[in-house]
Design a protein around this motif. Structure first.
Motif, PDB file in Angstrom:
ATOM      1  N   VAL A  82      60.212  44.165  62.457  1.00  0.00           N
ATOM      2  CA  VAL A  82      60.058  43.171  63.526  1.00  0.00           C
ATOM      3  C   VAL A  82      60.516  41.780  63.094  1.00  0.00           C
ATOM      4  CG1 VAL A  82      58.197  44.082  64.948  1.00  0.00           C
ATOM      5  CG2 VAL A  82      57.659  42.820  62.865  1.00  0.00           C
ATOM      6  N   HIS A  83      60.578  41.561  61.808  1.00  0.00           N
ATOM      7  CA  HIS A  83      61.013  40.232  61.390  1.00  0.00           C
ATOM      8  C   HIS A  83      62.513  40.028  61.626  1.00  0.00           C
ATOM      9  CE1 HIS A  83      57.076  39.955  59.237  1.00  0.00           C
ATOM     10  NE2 HIS A  83      57.170  38.757  59.767  1.00  0.00           N
ATOM     11  N   TYR A  84      63.243  41.124  61.811  1.00  0.00           N
ATOM     12  CA  TYR A  84      64.671  41.022  62.124  1.00  0.00           C
ATOM     13  C   TYR A  84      64.888  40.976  63.627  1.00  0.00           C
ATOM     14  CZ  TYR A  84      69.681  42.102  62.115  1.00  0.00           C
ATOM     15  OH  TYR A  84      71.038  42.056  62.305  1.00  0.00           O
ATOM     16  N   GLU A 154      54.757  30.533  52.538  1.00  0.00           N
ATOM     17  CA  GLU A 154      55.910  30.725  53.421  1.00  0.00           C
ATOM     18  C   GLU A 154      55.527  31.485  54.698  1.00  0.00           C
ATOM     19  OE1 GLU A 154      56.981  28.538  50.881  1.00  0.00           O
ATOM     20  OE2 GLU A 154      56.965  30.379  49.718  1.00  0.00           O
ATOM     21  N   CYS A 155      54.604  32.452  54.589  1.00  0.00           N
ATOM     22  CA  CYS A 155      54.164  33.180  55.789  1.00  0.00           C
ATOM     23  C   CYS A 155      53.568  32.198  56.789  1.00  0.00           C
ATOM     24  CB  CYS A 155      53.107  34.224  55.450  1.00  0.00           C
ATOM     25  SG  CYS A 155      53.525  35.290  54.059  1.00  0.00           S
ATOM     26  N   ARG A 156      52.835  31.232  56.252  1.00  0.00           N
ATOM     27  CA  ARG A 156      52.101  30.293  57.104  1.00  0.00           C
ATOM     28  C   ARG A 156      52.994  29.259  57.786  1.00  0.00           C
ATOM     29  NH1 ARG A 156      46.426  30.510  55.577  1.00  0.00           N
ATOM     30  NH2 ARG A 156      46.196  31.968  53.860  1.00  0.00           N
ATOM     31  N   ASN A 157      54.275  29.246  57.437  1.00  0.00           N
ATOM     32  CA  ASN A 157      55.190  28.386  58.196  1.00  0.00           C
ATOM     33  C   ASN A 157      55.296  28.882  59.627  1.00  0.00           C
ATOM     34  OD1 ASN A 157      55.913  26.569  56.184  1.00  0.00           O
ATOM     35  ND2 ASN A 157      57.513  27.915  55.391  1.00  0.00           N
ATOM     36  N   CYS A 158      55.072  30.194  59.824  1.00  0.00           N
ATOM     37  CA  CYS A 158      55.162  30.753  61.176  1.00  0.00           C
ATOM     38  C   CYS A 158      53.826  31.276  61.683  1.00  0.00           C
ATOM     39  CB  CYS A 158      56.180  31.894  61.208  1.00  0.00           C
ATOM     40  SG  CYS A 158      57.852  31.387  60.805  1.00  0.00           S
ATOM     41  N   HIS A 159      53.050  31.869  60.789  1.00  0.00           N
ATOM     42  CA  HIS A 159      51.763  32.453  61.208  1.00  0.00           C
ATOM     43  C   HIS A 159      50.625  31.545  60.760  1.00  0.00           C
ATOM     44  CE1 HIS A 159      53.544  36.459  61.946  1.00  0.00           C
ATOM     45  NE2 HIS A 159      54.231  36.279  60.843  1.00  0.00           N
ATOM     46  N   ALA A 160      49.711  31.235  61.647  1.00  0.00           N
ATOM     47  CA  ALA A 160      48.546  30.462  61.237  1.00  0.00           C
ATOM     48  C   ALA A 160      47.312  31.070  61.872  1.00  0.00           C
ATOM     49  CB  ALA A 160      48.703  29.005  61.659  1.00  0.00           C
ATOM     50  N   CYS A 192      47.181  41.977  51.922  1.00  0.00           N
ATOM     51  CA  CYS A 192      47.080  43.070  52.882  1.00  0.00           C
ATOM     52  C   CYS A 192      48.422  43.427  53.521  1.00  0.00           C
ATOM     53  CB  CYS A 192      46.098  42.711  53.997  1.00  0.00           C
ATOM     54  SG  CYS A 192      44.418  42.463  53.416  1.00  0.00           S
ATOM     55  N   HIS A 193      49.387  42.527  53.445  1.00  0.00           N
ATOM     56  CA  HIS A 193      50.654  42.766  54.161  1.00  0.00           C
ATOM     57  C   HIS A 193      51.850  42.884  53.233  1.00  0.00           C
ATOM     58  CE1 HIS A 193      48.800  42.388  58.071  1.00  0.00           C
ATOM     59  NE2 HIS A 193      48.261  41.228  57.736  1.00  0.00           N
ATOM     60  N   GLN A 194      51.771  43.828  52.318  1.00  0.00           N
ATOM     61  CA  GLN A 194      52.939  44.084  51.477  1.00  0.00           C
ATOM     62  C   GLN A 194      53.853  45.045  52.208  1.00  0.00           C
ATOM     63  OE1 GLN A 194      50.970  45.486  47.930  1.00  0.00           O
ATOM     64  NE2 GLN A 194      50.454  43.393  47.321  1.00  0.00           N
TER      65      GLN A 194
HETATM   66  C1  HEC Z   1      60.208  32.547  60.415  1.00  0.00           C
HETATM   67  C2  HEC Z   1      58.892  32.940  60.902  1.00  0.00           C
HETATM   68  C3  HEC Z   1      58.117  34.005  60.150  1.00  0.00           C
HETATM   69  C4  HEC Z   1      57.789  34.065  58.818  1.00  0.00           C
HETATM   70  C5  HEC Z   1      58.189  33.089  57.724  1.00  0.00           C
HETATM   71  C6  HEC Z   1      56.972  35.222  58.649  1.00  0.00           C
HETATM   72  N1  HEC Z   1      56.805  35.864  59.845  1.00  0.00           N
HETATM   73 FE1  HEC Z   1      55.662  37.513  60.191  1.00  0.00          FE
HETATM   74  N2  HEC Z   1      56.321  37.601  62.102  1.00  0.00           N
HETATM   75  C7  HEC Z   1      57.143  36.665  62.693  1.00  0.00           C
HETATM   76  C8  HEC Z   1      57.502  37.133  64.022  1.00  0.00           C
HETATM   77  C9  HEC Z   1      58.366  36.396  65.012  1.00  0.00           C
HETATM   78  C10 HEC Z   1      56.867  38.386  64.194  1.00  0.00           C
HETATM   79  C11 HEC Z   1      56.949  39.298  65.395  1.00  0.00           C
HETATM   80  C12 HEC Z   1      55.989  38.855  66.414  1.00  0.00           C
HETATM   81  C13 HEC Z   1      56.033  39.802  67.601  1.00  0.00           C
HETATM   82  O1  HEC Z   1      57.006  39.728  68.334  1.00  0.00           O
HETATM   83  O2  HEC Z   1      55.118  40.579  67.698  1.00  0.00           O
HETATM   84  C14 HEC Z   1      56.117  38.638  62.972  1.00  0.00           C
HETATM   85  C15 HEC Z   1      55.299  39.755  62.766  1.00  0.00           C
HETATM   86  C16 HEC Z   1      54.474  39.928  61.668  1.00  0.00           C
HETATM   87  C17 HEC Z   1      53.489  40.987  61.513  1.00  0.00           C
HETATM   88  C18 HEC Z   1      53.157  42.085  62.517  1.00  0.00           C
HETATM   89  C19 HEC Z   1      54.243  43.080  62.629  1.00  0.00           C
HETATM   90  C20 HEC Z   1      54.282  44.114  61.564  1.00  0.00           C
HETATM   91  O3  HEC Z   1      55.163  44.038  60.660  1.00  0.00           O
HETATM   92  O4  HEC Z   1      53.491  45.045  61.613  1.00  0.00           O
HETATM   93  C21 HEC Z   1      52.906  40.801  60.287  1.00  0.00           C
HETATM   94  C22 HEC Z   1      51.810  41.657  59.658  1.00  0.00           C
HETATM   95  C23 HEC Z   1      53.539  39.646  59.672  1.00  0.00           C
HETATM   96  N3  HEC Z   1      54.478  39.140  60.551  1.00  0.00           N
HETATM   97  C24 HEC Z   1      53.229  39.158  58.442  1.00  0.00           C
HETATM   98  C25 HEC Z   1      53.981  38.186  57.754  1.00  0.00           C
HETATM   99  C26 HEC Z   1      53.814  37.850  56.361  1.00  0.00           C
HETATM  100  C27 HEC Z   1      52.791  38.502  55.431  1.00  0.00           C
HETATM  101  C28 HEC Z   1      54.714  36.874  56.077  1.00  0.00           C
HETATM  102  C29 HEC Z   1      54.983  36.210  54.727  1.00  0.00           C
HETATM  103  C30 HEC Z   1      55.423  37.108  53.655  1.00  0.00           C
HETATM  104  C31 HEC Z   1      55.437  36.588  57.300  1.00  0.00           C
HETATM  105  N4  HEC Z   1      54.967  37.420  58.287  1.00  0.00           N
HETATM  106  C32 HEC Z   1      56.411  35.619  57.439  1.00  0.00           C
HETATM  107  C33 HEC Z   1      57.588  35.481  62.139  1.00  0.00           C
HETATM  108  C34 HEC Z   1      57.483  35.157  60.790  1.00  0.00           C
END
Ligand code: HEC
Ligand code: HEC
Ligand code: HEC
Ligand code: HEC
Length: 204
Positions: A82-84, A154-160, A192-194
């Motif tokens: 989902v990150h892509y 870095e995760c917290r730049n987007c998730h809080a 928890c999110h490796q």
């Molecule tokens: C540039 C912004 C950004 C960063 C940095 C980022 N994320 Fe995300 N993350 C997102 C987006 C956007 C989604 C998808 C949200 C959706 O549409 O549901 C997501 C989804 C997720 C999910 C739920 C989907 C899944 O994979 O099951 C998790 C868990 C998650 N992120 C954890 C992390 C963690 C841990 C990090 C750091 C290592 C991280 N994210 C860094 C933007 C980011």
């Protein structure tokens, strides 16, 4: 000096121009020189700074990272997450998770890359899938250690936590996404999110 030269440096009344008079006083020349020198250095500084920042930006793009990491599976695996690609169209690229945003930490990361990733490219440390897989656990451990040490910054730049709507998360998630839980257990996101962007190393 010929006539036309003379003409340029005198005013219509035949007097030497005010600027020329001023320039002839050593003190004025001194005071004028400092701001002028300062201004020149300022412009030179901006040009260097611009070049430096451009370099920092270019080396943060997806294509820059995949230039080296294309052959290894990390890119392929990431493209299936989902990150892509996701419903909202917000993408996290390599540098969003692997390169700090704060200036000092970012420069340090770039220096580390220059002295670690570049030499290992020349050595061919991960230039085949077999070599990559053999080295993956070590690299993943190193990434985890770094994320633990900075509370998954870095995760917290987007998730809080503050912006999560816990009511629409499933119970398993919402129980854990609170400051109380994280502080009591001493856990951070990466605990928890490796394996959210790439496959876990074999045996993990
Ligand atoms: C540039 C912004 C950004 C960063 C940095 C980022 N994320 Fe995300 N993350 C997102 C987006 C956007 C989604 C998808 C949200 C959706 O549409 O549901 C997501 C989804 C997720 C999910 C739920 C989907 C899944 O994979 O099951 C998790 C868990 C998650 N992120 C954890 C992390 C963690 C841990 C990090 C750091 C290592 C991280 N994210 C860094 C933007 C980011
Ligand atoms: C010049 C080629 C090259 C480029 C460009 C490059 N990498 Fe790497 N990267 C490597 C090599 C080689 C390694 C293995 C280094 C080692 O053995 O520790 C590596 C290792 C890594 C690791 C594991 C680091 C660790 O702590 O062990 C991460 C994460 C990573 N790269 C991310 C990135 C990101 C993100 C970018 C873009 C900002 C990037 N790389 C650009 C060649 C490159
Ligand atoms: C104690 C374990 C734990 C910690 C620590 C943790 N999470 Fe989670 N998280 C979960 C569980 C369990 C889920 C639900 C199942 C899943 O998606 O893995 C979840 C789900 C998520 C989701 C998807 C939510 C959804 O409903 O779509 C995101 C995003 C996420 N976590 C981000 C984070 C971030 C960011 C942090 C750090 C601030 C964090 N998590 C810390 C356990 C944790
Ligand atoms: C959403 C965050 C996120 C994104 C985006 C991301 N990574 Fe990672 N990366 C991680 C995490 C977390 C790890 C630690 C190992 C794990 O949990 O899978 C990691 C590990 C790595 C490693 C070490 C080897 C391994 O598989 O563990 C490399 C190399 C790497 N990433 C490169 C990249 C490159 C190149 C990109 C872009 C194509 C990228 N990453 C995109 C979060 C991300």
């Amino acid at each position: 000096m010929n006539d036309s030269d003379q003409q340029e440096k005198t005013t219509e009344t035949g007097q030497p121009s005010r600027w020329k008079k001023l320039w002839k006083q050593p003190r004025a020349r001194y005071w004028f020189g400092i701001p002028l020198g300062g201004a020149v250095m300022f412009v030179v500084g901006i040009l260097f700074w611009g070049g430096f920042n451009t370099a920092m930006e270019v080396t943060n793009t997806l294509t820059f990272c995949t230039g080296c990491h294309e052959m290894a599976p990390v890119y392929e695996e990431y493209q299936e997450t989902v990150h892509y690609q996701n419903a909202s169209g917000v993408r996290a690229i390599c540098s969003d998770c692997h390169v700090p945003k704060p200036w000092g930490a970012k420069v340090l990361r770039k220096i580390k890359a220059t002295f670690n990733e570049v030499p290992h490219t020349i050595l061919g440390t991960i230039d085949t899938r077999e070599k990559f897989e053999a080295h993956r656990a070590e690299m993943a451990e190193s990434v985890w250690a770094e994320m633990r040490s900075n509370n998954s910054r870095e995760c917290r730049n987007c998730h809080a936590l503050e912006t999560m709507n816990l009511e629409i998360q499933d119970k398993r998630a919402s129980r854990r996404h609170t400051l109380e839980w994280l502080e009591k257990k001493g856990e951070t996101c990466i605990d928890c999110h490796q394996g959210i962007a790439h496959k876990l190393p074999e045996g993990y």
